[in-house]
Design a protein around this motif. Structure first.
Motif, PDB file in Angstrom:
ATOM      1  N   ASP A  49     -32.791  37.374 -14.339  1.00 51.74           N
ATOM      2  CA  ASP A  49     -34.056  38.108 -14.456  1.00 51.74           C
ATOM      3  C   ASP A  49     -35.162  37.268 -15.092  1.00 51.74           C
ATOM      4  O   ASP A  49     -35.936  37.750 -15.926  1.00 51.74           O
ATOM      5  CB  ASP A  49     -33.845  39.383 -15.289  1.00 51.74           C
ATOM      6  CG  ASP A  49     -34.308  40.618 -14.528  1.00 51.74           C
ATOM      7  OD1 ASP A  49     -34.694  40.459 -13.365  1.00 51.74           O
ATOM      8  OD2 ASP A  49     -34.270  41.709 -15.094  1.00 51.74           O
ATOM      9  N   LYS A  51     -38.654  35.292 -15.662  1.00 51.88           N
ATOM     10  CA  LYS A  51     -40.006  35.704 -15.301  1.00 51.88           C
ATOM     11  C   LYS A  51     -40.540  34.957 -14.098  1.00 51.88           C
ATOM     12  O   LYS A  51     -41.393  35.445 -13.374  1.00 51.88           O
ATOM     13  CB  LYS A  51     -40.952  35.494 -16.491  1.00 51.88           C
ATOM     14  CG  LYS A  51     -40.824  36.546 -17.585  1.00 51.88           C
ATOM     15  CD  LYS A  51     -41.922  36.356 -18.625  1.00 51.88           C
ATOM     16  CE  LYS A  51     -41.911  37.461 -19.661  1.00 51.88           C
ATOM     17  NZ  LYS A  51     -42.991  37.292 -20.669  1.00 51.88           N
ATOM     18  N   ARG A 191     -34.241  41.184 -19.816  1.00 52.49           N
ATOM     19  CA  ARG A 191     -35.357  42.111 -19.962  1.00 52.49           C
ATOM     20  C   ARG A 191     -34.856  43.517 -20.284  1.00 52.49           C
ATOM     21  O   ARG A 191     -33.688  43.848 -20.062  1.00 52.49           O
ATOM     22  CB  ARG A 191     -36.177  42.163 -18.674  1.00 52.49           C
ATOM     23  CG  ARG A 191     -36.703  40.818 -18.204  1.00 52.49           C
ATOM     24  CD  ARG A 191     -37.695  41.030 -17.090  1.00 52.49           C
ATOM     25  NE  ARG A 191     -38.001  39.790 -16.392  1.00 52.49           N
ATOM     26  CZ  ARG A 191     -38.907  39.695 -15.428  1.00 52.49           C
ATOM     27  NH1 ARG A 191     -39.577  40.771 -15.050  1.00 52.49           N
ATOM     28  NH2 ARG A 191     -39.142  38.549 -14.824  1.00 52.49           N
ATOM     29  N   ASP A 210     -36.761  38.303 -27.606  1.00 50.79           N
ATOM     30  CA  ASP A 210     -36.600  37.883 -26.216  1.00 50.79           C
ATOM     31  C   ASP A 210     -36.835  36.381 -26.100  1.00 50.79           C
ATOM     32  O   ASP A 210     -36.997  35.684 -27.102  1.00 50.79           O
ATOM     33  CB  ASP A 210     -37.551  38.664 -25.302  1.00 50.79           C
ATOM     34  CG  ASP A 210     -39.020  38.480 -25.687  1.00 50.79           C
ATOM     35  OD1 ASP A 210     -39.321  37.621 -26.533  1.00 50.79           O
ATOM     36  OD2 ASP A 210     -39.870  39.207 -25.131  1.00 50.79           O
TER      37      ASP A 210
END
Length: 234
Positions: A49, A51, A191, A210
């Motif tokens: 996942d 970005k 995420r 994160d």
């Protein structure tokens, strides 16, 4: 993204206003080669996942805020700004080069703490190719710092700090960065909402930390290390 453009312009303005052409050289040595090397990156597995290549404002600030703040210290202590900017951006470049070149490795990276093989693109994963890339990325920025008047010791210090910053990034990513899983499709994610639209569940690490937070901590560490090294050598 449009927000990334605004954030990058703000950071660039701070660096250039405080350190002048020296900062421009260092900033260019980070941005241009890292952008080109980023083109070599293979797409990460869907489960990570990531970005993607487009940088948003949070990513830009996470990688550049420490350099911008450090550059402003040049107004108080001439000479320290270029060291801080170089060290911080060397860490950011080391991480970028490690990720991009590591993705081209024929073998999967290993998680830095458990040393188990993990999928390419997984936070906390390291490889020989990625580590060599980290050294190269840090060296490019460190050489720019030297050419901009930072002094010969900055070559070794900037490269070393950049590499250690990359290792810290990987250590935090492997140990305390939030790790999630999609309850619907069962794939891992970094995420809080998976790309399939489902809210993910925390399975390890700190929920609030994160990948952007990890990057900010690593570049912040590198900025402090560069400033302390300048003080020691001075």
């Amino acid at each position: 993204t449009s927000g990334g453009v605004v954030a990058a312009g703000t950071i660039g303005a701070a660096i250039l206003s405080a350190t002048g052409w020296e900062g421009a050289v260092i900033l260019g040595a980070f941005f241009v080669p890292s952008t080109l090397v980023g083109r070599l990156r293979r797409d990460s597995p869907a489960g990570t996942d990531a970005k993607g290549e487009r940088r948003d404002a949070v990513q830009v600030l996470a990688n550049g805020s420490a350099a911008a703040v450090g550059a402003l210290l040049e107004l108080v202590a001439p000479g320290v700004g270029s060291w801080i900017v170089t060290s911080s951006l060397a860490a950011a470049a080391a991480d970028t080069w490690a990720t991009s070149l590591g993705s081209r490795s024929r073998s999967n990276p290993r998680q830095l703490i458990s040393w188990r093989p993990v999928s390419p693109g997984t936070s906390g994963g390291v490889s020989v190719a990625g580590s060599l890339g980290a050294v190269a990325g840090g060296l490019v920025v460190a050489l720019a710092g030297f050419s901009a008047g930072g002094g010969a010791p900055l070559i070794v210090a900037g490269t070393a700090i950049g590499f250690v910053g990359m290792l810290l990034d990987s250590l935090l990513g492997a140990g305390v960065q939030g790790r999630f899983v999609c309850p619907v499709c069962g794939t891992p994610s970094e995420r809080r909402r998976h790309h399939c639209g489902s809210v993910t569940q925390l399975v390890g690490g700190w929920r609030w930390l994160d990948n952007d937070g990890v990057n900010a901590l690593a570049t912040g560490f590198a900025a402090i290390a560069g400033g302390l090294m300048w003080c020691w050598l001075s």
